[in-house]
Design a protein around this motif. Sequence first.
Motif, PDB file in Angstrom:
ATOM      1  N   PRO A 184      23.046  11.233  85.506  1.00 40.58           N
ATOM      2  CA  PRO A 184      24.104  11.613  86.447  1.00 40.58           C
ATOM      3  C   PRO A 184      24.020  13.087  86.833  1.00 40.58           C
ATOM      4  O   PRO A 184      23.474  13.915  86.094  1.00 40.58           O
ATOM      5  CB  PRO A 184      25.393  11.336  85.659  1.00 40.58           C
ATOM      6  CG  PRO A 184      24.993  10.417  84.568  1.00 40.58           C
ATOM      7  CD  PRO A 184      23.589  10.736  84.233  1.00 40.58           C
ATOM      8  N   GLU A 185      24.584  13.399  87.972  1.00 37.21           N
ATOM      9  CA  GLU A 185      24.625  14.787  88.427  1.00 37.21           C
ATOM     10  C   GLU A 185      25.400  15.631  87.409  1.00 37.21           C
ATOM     11  O   GLU A 185      26.427  15.206  86.887  1.00 37.21           O
ATOM     12  CB  GLU A 185      25.314  14.866  89.791  1.00 37.21           C
ATOM     13  CG  GLU A 185      25.332  16.274  90.388  1.00 37.21           C
ATOM     14  CD  GLU A 185      25.980  16.301  91.758  1.00 37.21           C
ATOM     15  OE1 GLU A 185      26.170  17.407  92.298  1.00 37.21           O
ATOM     16  OE2 GLU A 185      26.299  15.211  92.279  1.00 37.21           O
ATOM     17  N   GLY A 186      24.898  16.806  87.129  1.00 38.74           N
ATOM     18  CA  GLY A 186      25.533  17.685  86.153  1.00 38.74           C
ATOM     19  C   GLY A 186      24.998  17.533  84.746  1.00 38.74           C
ATOM     20  O   GLY A 186      25.392  18.273  83.847  1.00 38.74           O
ATOM     21  N   SER A 187      24.103  16.557  84.544  1.00 38.37           N
ATOM     22  CA  SER A 187      23.528  16.362  83.220  1.00 38.37           C
ATOM     23  C   SER A 187      22.520  17.459  82.922  1.00 38.37           C
ATOM     24  O   SER A 187      21.738  17.860  83.788  1.00 38.37           O
ATOM     25  CB  SER A 187      22.822  15.001  83.133  1.00 38.37           C
ATOM     26  OG  SER A 187      23.722  13.944  83.342  1.00 38.37           O
ATOM     27  N   GLU A 188      22.541  17.925  81.705  1.00 34.82           N
ATOM     28  CA  GLU A 188      21.570  18.895  81.220  1.00 34.82           C
ATOM     29  C   GLU A 188      21.055  18.426  79.866  1.00 34.82           C
ATOM     30  O   GLU A 188      21.661  17.579  79.215  1.00 34.82           O
ATOM     31  CB  GLU A 188      22.204  20.291  81.072  1.00 34.82           C
ATOM     32  CG  GLU A 188      22.743  20.887  82.371  1.00 34.82           C
ATOM     33  CD  GLU A 188      21.649  21.292  83.345  1.00 34.82           C
ATOM     34  OE1 GLU A 188      20.475  21.308  82.939  1.00 34.82           O
ATOM     35  OE2 GLU A 188      21.987  21.585  84.511  1.00 34.82           O
ATOM     36  N   ARG A 189      19.965  19.004  79.440  1.00 28.60           N
ATOM     37  CA  ARG A 189      19.405  18.654  78.138  1.00 28.60           C
ATOM     38  C   ARG A 189      20.294  19.205  77.035  1.00 28.60           C
ATOM     39  O   ARG A 189      20.652  20.380  77.023  1.00 28.60           O
ATOM     40  CB  ARG A 189      17.994  19.212  78.018  1.00 28.60           C
ATOM     41  CG  ARG A 189      17.307  18.888  76.704  1.00 28.60           C
ATOM     42  CD  ARG A 189      15.838  19.272  76.730  1.00 28.60           C
ATOM     43  NE  ARG A 189      15.105  18.426  77.668  1.00 28.60           N
ATOM     44  CZ  ARG A 189      14.568  18.867  78.790  1.00 28.60           C
ATOM     45  NH1 ARG A 189      14.675  20.131  79.127  1.00 28.60           N
ATOM     46  NH2 ARG A 189      13.929  18.040  79.596  1.00 28.60           N
ATOM     47  N   VAL A 190      20.658  18.355  76.080  1.00 23.72           N
ATOM     48  CA  VAL A 190      21.498  18.748  74.949  1.00 23.72           C
ATOM     49  C   VAL A 190      20.739  18.444  73.656  1.00 23.72           C
ATOM     50  O   VAL A 190      20.187  17.356  73.498  1.00 23.72           O
ATOM     51  CB  VAL A 190      22.837  17.976  74.950  1.00 23.72           C
ATOM     52  CG1 VAL A 190      23.629  18.244  73.677  1.00 23.72           C
ATOM     53  CG2 VAL A 190      23.661  18.364  76.175  1.00 23.72           C
ATOM     54  N   SER A 191      20.690  19.394  72.744  1.00 22.61           N
ATOM     55  CA  SER A 191      20.065  19.182  71.443  1.00 22.61           C
ATOM     56  C   SER A 191      21.147  18.912  70.413  1.00 22.61           C
ATOM     57  O   SER A 191      22.038  19.736  70.215  1.00 22.61           O
ATOM     58  CB  SER A 191      19.249  20.409  71.023  1.00 22.61           C
ATOM     59  OG  SER A 191      18.109  20.562  71.846  1.00 22.61           O
ATOM     60  N   LEU A 192      21.074  17.769  69.772  1.00 21.81           N
ATOM     61  CA  LEU A 192      21.977  17.437  68.680  1.00 21.81           C
ATOM     62  C   LEU A 192      21.160  17.450  67.399  1.00 21.81           C
ATOM     63  O   LEU A 192      20.335  16.575  67.165  1.00 21.81           O
ATOM     64  CB  LEU A 192      22.617  16.067  68.898  1.00 21.81           C
ATOM     65  CG  LEU A 192      23.530  15.581  67.769  1.00 21.81           C
ATOM     66  CD1 LEU A 192      24.744  16.495  67.650  1.00 21.81           C
ATOM     67  CD2 LEU A 192      23.966  14.151  67.999  1.00 21.81           C
ATOM     68  N   ILE A 193      21.347  18.465  66.587  1.00 23.40           N
ATOM     69  CA  ILE A 193      20.608  18.611  65.339  1.00 23.40           C
ATOM     70  C   ILE A 193      21.537  18.254  64.189  1.00 23.40           C
ATOM     71  O   ILE A 193      22.587  18.879  64.010  1.00 23.40           O
ATOM     72  CB  ILE A 193      20.095  20.047  65.167  1.00 23.40           C
ATOM     73  CG1 ILE A 193      19.121  20.397  66.306  1.00 23.40           C
ATOM     74  CG2 ILE A 193      19.424  20.234  63.814  1.00 23.40           C
ATOM     75  CD1 ILE A 193      18.695  21.848  66.319  1.00 23.40           C
ATOM     76  N   THR A 194      21.182  17.247  63.405  1.00 25.75           N
ATOM     77  CA  THR A 194      22.001  16.859  62.260  1.00 25.75           C
ATOM     78  C   THR A 194      21.253  17.197  60.973  1.00 25.75           C
ATOM     79  O   THR A 194      20.057  16.918  60.848  1.00 25.75           O
ATOM     80  CB  THR A 194      22.331  15.352  62.279  1.00 25.75           C
ATOM     81  OG1 THR A 194      21.118  14.601  62.249  1.00 25.75           O
ATOM     82  CG2 THR A 194      23.104  14.990  63.532  1.00 25.75           C
ATOM     83  N   LEU A 195      21.951  17.804  60.062  1.00 28.58           N
ATOM     84  CA  LEU A 195      21.401  18.107  58.743  1.00 28.58           C
ATOM     85  C   LEU A 195      22.314  17.463  57.704  1.00 28.58           C
ATOM     86  O   LEU A 195      23.431  17.929  57.491  1.00 28.58           O
ATOM     87  CB  LEU A 195      21.327  19.619  58.516  1.00 28.58           C
ATOM     88  CG  LEU A 195      20.471  20.420  59.504  1.00 28.58           C
ATOM     89  CD1 LEU A 195      20.613  21.912  59.237  1.00 28.58           C
ATOM     90  CD2 LEU A 195      19.011  20.002  59.408  1.00 28.58           C
ATOM     91  N   VAL A 196      21.868  16.395  57.119  1.00 28.55           N
ATOM     92  CA  VAL A 196      22.637  15.729  56.068  1.00 28.55           C
ATOM     93  C   VAL A 196      21.921  16.047  54.760  1.00 28.55           C
ATOM     94  O   VAL A 196      20.966  15.373  54.376  1.00 28.55           O
ATOM     95  CB  VAL A 196      22.724  14.212  56.312  1.00 28.55           C
ATOM     96  CG1 VAL A 196      23.574  13.553  55.229  1.00 28.55           C
ATOM     97  CG2 VAL A 196      23.314  13.924  57.697  1.00 28.55           C
TER      98      VAL A 196
END
Length: 216
Positions: free
Chosen positions: A177-189
């Motif tokens: 969709p318009e307005g989408s950008e790359r997002v990094s979701l980093i999880t550390l469990v």
Amino acid sequence: MAVRPDPVKDVVLDAKGLRALAHPVRVQLVGLLRTHGPSTATRLADRTGLTSGATSYHLRQLAAAGFVEEDAGRGNARERWWRAVHRSTWVAHAEMAEHEPEATTAYLQSVAAVYAQRTQQVLNEYPSLPRAWQEASDMSDVPLRLTPQETERLRDELRAVVGRYRRDTPEEAAGAPEGSERVSLITLVLPEPGIPAAGDGTGPGSGDGNGPEGEA
């Protein structure tokens, strides 16, 4: 339900693969090719701040281990293009740590180094981000007291939630969709430092290393 690797799109590290990726530059290069699509050693050198000779060397090592391959349709006599072979990397941490302790530690430290570098880059740019992205960003540290089994269940539930959202690949980016950008979701469990060795074989289960999807 636990999220499992796709045998067609993902790679589960064996000892050889683990040793090949036990270097932060190689983790970073694989991640860049997965995220941005095929590239050359020169273009990757511009992104990483390395020389093209250094990126060429690491790409050849990654190719020998089966993580990248030459994109013959794009290359020419002067310039070789490379592409990632897999979508993401998975590793059985506990099993590999038992048989390849040094390589496992080196690999996980490489992944952590890439995560830390990426985080610092974003934080350096944070003041210039649009207000909406500043408000959407988050860095949280939530202390929990869990058993290994509860921790594994939490990890799998988090993966299931993340799986409901759009993955970032060159193909899917075109239809976002318009307005989408790359997002990094980093999880550390991770358990807190200083937990005594139980000697009962319990520990983190299999999981994807960096990441990444992305750069791991």
